[in-house]
Write a protein that holds these residues in place. Structure first.
Motif, PDB file in Angstrom:
ATOM      1  N   GLY A 141       0.816  -1.201   0.000  1.00 28.77           N
ATOM      2  CA  GLY A 141       0.000   0.000   0.000  1.00 28.77           C
ATOM      3  C   GLY A 141       0.853   1.255   0.000  1.00 28.77           C
ATOM      4  O   GLY A 141       2.092   1.196   0.053  1.00 28.77           O
ATOM      5  N   PHE A 142       0.200   2.393  -0.033  1.00 26.99           N
ATOM      6  CA  PHE A 142       0.889   3.681  -0.092  1.00 26.99           C
ATOM      7  C   PHE A 142       1.869   3.849   1.068  1.00 26.99           C
ATOM      8  O   PHE A 142       3.072   4.065   0.875  1.00 26.99           O
ATOM      9  N   THR A 143       1.389   3.709   2.293  1.00 26.75           N
ATOM     10  CA  THR A 143       2.258   3.896   3.450  1.00 26.75           C
ATOM     11  C   THR A 143       3.266   2.767   3.579  1.00 26.75           C
ATOM     12  O   THR A 143       4.410   2.979   3.991  1.00 26.75           O
ATOM     13  N   GLY A 144       2.853   1.550   3.219  1.00 33.06           N
ATOM     14  CA  GLY A 144       3.717   0.388   3.337  1.00 33.06           C
ATOM     15  C   GLY A 144       5.019   0.542   2.586  1.00 33.06           C
ATOM     16  O   GLY A 144       6.085   0.120   3.053  1.00 33.06           O
ATOM     17  N   HIS A 176       0.955  -2.536  11.678  1.00 31.08           N
ATOM     18  CA  HIS A 176      -0.304  -2.982  11.069  1.00 31.08           C
ATOM     19  C   HIS A 176      -0.939  -1.820  10.296  1.00 31.08           C
ATOM     20  O   HIS A 176      -1.578  -0.945  10.863  1.00 31.08           O
ATOM     21  N   LEU A 177      -0.713  -1.834   8.979  1.00 32.93           N
ATOM     22  CA  LEU A 177      -1.236  -0.788   8.095  1.00 32.93           C
ATOM     23  C   LEU A 177      -2.418  -1.262   7.264  1.00 32.93           C
ATOM     24  O   LEU A 177      -3.203  -0.450   6.774  1.00 32.93           O
ATOM     25  N   ALA A 178      -2.544  -2.573   7.065  1.00 37.33           N
ATOM     26  CA  ALA A 178      -3.574  -3.096   6.164  1.00 37.33           C
ATOM     27  C   ALA A 178      -4.963  -2.764   6.694  1.00 37.33           C
ATOM     28  O   ALA A 178      -5.226  -2.838   7.886  1.00 37.33           O
ATOM     29  N   GLY A 179      -5.849  -2.406   5.787  1.00 38.67           N
ATOM     30  CA  GLY A 179      -7.218  -2.091   6.159  1.00 38.67           C
ATOM     31  C   GLY A 179      -7.858  -1.211   5.112  1.00 38.67           C
ATOM     32  O   GLY A 179      -7.226  -0.827   4.124  1.00 38.67           O
ATOM     33  N   LEU A 220       2.526  -1.899  16.442  1.00 41.14           N
ATOM     34  CA  LEU A 220       1.930  -0.594  16.163  1.00 41.14           C
ATOM     35  C   LEU A 220       0.690  -0.770  15.298  1.00 41.14           C
ATOM     36  O   LEU A 220       0.759  -1.371  14.223  1.00 41.14           O
ATOM     37  N   LEU A 221      -0.435  -0.261  15.776  1.00 42.05           N
ATOM     38  CA  LEU A 221      -1.689  -0.315  15.029  1.00 42.05           C
ATOM     39  C   LEU A 221      -2.009   1.076  14.492  1.00 42.05           C
ATOM     40  O   LEU A 221      -2.078   2.046  15.261  1.00 42.05           O
ATOM     41  N   ALA A 222      -2.209   1.172  13.185  1.00 40.69           N
ATOM     42  CA  ALA A 222      -2.553   2.456  12.574  1.00 40.69           C
ATOM     43  C   ALA A 222      -4.048   2.691  12.698  1.00 40.69           C
ATOM     44  O   ALA A 222      -4.852   2.057  12.024  1.00 40.69           O
ATOM     45  N   SER A 223      -4.417   3.607  13.573  1.00 37.17           N
ATOM     46  CA  SER A 223      -5.807   4.038  13.715  1.00 37.17           C
ATOM     47  C   SER A 223      -5.985   5.282  12.856  1.00 37.17           C
ATOM     48  O   SER A 223      -5.458   5.345  11.744  1.00 37.17           O
ATOM     49  N   SER A 224      -6.680   6.291  13.338  1.00 41.27           N
ATOM     50  CA  SER A 224      -6.899   7.496  12.543  1.00 41.27           C
ATOM     51  C   SER A 224      -7.357   8.646  13.428  1.00 41.27           C
ATOM     52  O   SER A 224      -8.106   8.442  14.398  1.00 41.27           O
ATOM     53  N   ALA A 225      -6.941   9.862  13.071  1.00 40.77           N
ATOM     54  CA  ALA A 225      -7.435  11.052  13.760  1.00 40.77           C
ATOM     55  C   ALA A 225      -8.904  11.303  13.465  1.00 40.77           C
ATOM     56  O   ALA A 225      -9.531  12.124  14.146  1.00 40.77           O
TER      57      ALA A 225
END
Length: 311
Positions: free
Chosen positions: A28-31, A84-87, A125-130
């Motif tokens: 993905g983009f961030t990956g 963990h970026l997938a989603g 690390l889990l990528a959540s969101s603002a």
């Protein structure tokens, strides 16, 4: 190599030397940027891709919603750190059921597999969101602001955070809440890549949604750097805003691109792009992040836009 610089510990040893990193959503983009950041730090990087994508020696095409497949992948990799970026990352994604299934149940499958394995990672690390903060009424949003999610994507991320708490006694989980960020390679489904692409094509006009929105935009390279530093610090059980601390209005972004491209574009508001529950302003406070990882290498948004425009 990351242009923001990879700080290494004193003594010459690289931070990730001899260690295994797992990035879900590697392609993905961030990956892409996260992989470069971790490789530069000395990690051996493993990753997951979408089912049907090409596999590799360190790449595993895995459906996060396939509990057995996730467990088998984790057992094979036995990571020392996990990002963990997938989603589902697009707020406007039309399939609400899929948003919840992937972002909540998929994350649970990953945590279950990591907790059950014989090798305990030092940081997950889990990528959540603002987006979980919604339309907060404070000028700068810190981690103590009460969540008020305003769309299914944001609710799914907040649900993921609550679900993750069930595993915090077994795993060193760190929650990252990135505000908006951008860079080369981001899909034109997202606002800034769409604007940059129109200017690069010398398009005479562009259709946009709510022109009143203002966002705290960061450079993806800063985000990847911050994630790596959080993995090293491993402040388990904590949540961190990933942001620049400054918001830019949509009109301000258009002005920057006009200066970069040398012409002004005609803007038309398309009502179909205006979400009834859109979050109008998001500006983050990164004080807590800086207290853990040190100085945050933020970039002027104009510099990031120029980098994207010259791609």
């Amino acid at each position: 190599m990351s242009t923001l610089g990879t700080q290494q510990p004193a003594g010459g040893a690289r931070e990730g030397e001899g260690r295994r990193a797992l990035i879900t959503g590697l392609r993905g983009f961030t990956g892409h940027y996260m992989e470069r950041e971790l490789l530069d730090a000395g990690y051996r990087v493993f990753g997951t891709a979408m089912p049907g994508d090409a596999a590799g020696s360190d790449i595993f095409p895995v459906d996060l919603c396939d509990r057995a497949a996730v467990a088998a992948m984790v057992e094979q990799v036995q990571p020392d750190v996990v990002v963990h970026l997938a989603g589902i990352a697009f707020v406007g994604h039309g399939d609400a059921e899929q948003i919840y299934r992937v972002n909540v149940a998929g994350t649970r499958n990953l945590l279950e597999a990591l907790a059950a394995g014989p090798h305990r990672p030092s940081a997950v690390l889990l990528a959540s969101s603002a987006n979980i903060y919604g339309n907060a009424s404070v000028p700068f949003i810190d981690e103590n602001v009460a969540p008020a999610p305003a769309n299914d994507y944001a609710v799914s991320k907040l649900a993921m955070e609550y679900m993750a708490r069930l595993w915090m006694d077994r795993l060193p989980i760190v929650i990252a809440r990135p505000f908006n960020y951008t860079g080369r390679g981001q899909s034109e489904n997202f606002l800034l890549p769409k604007i940059v692409a129109h200017f690069r094509r010398k398009a005479p006009q562009i259709e946009l949604g709510n022109l009143a929105i203002a966002r705290d935009f960061s450079d993806v390279r800063m985000v990847a750097y911050s994630y790596r530093r959080l993995l090293a610090a491993a402040p388990a059980g904590e949540a961190f805003n990933i942001c620049s601390g400054r918001s830019h209005s949509l009109s301000g972004v258009l002005d920057m691109m006009a200066e970069i491209a040398g012409y002004r574009i005609e803007v038309r508001v398309n009502p179909a792009f205006v979400r009834a529950n859109d979050v109008l302003t998001l500006t983050g406070d990164n004080t807590k992040l800086a207290s853990v990882i040190g100085p945050i290498p933020t970039r002027p948004l104009s510099e990031t836009l120029r980098w994207m425009a010259e791609d």
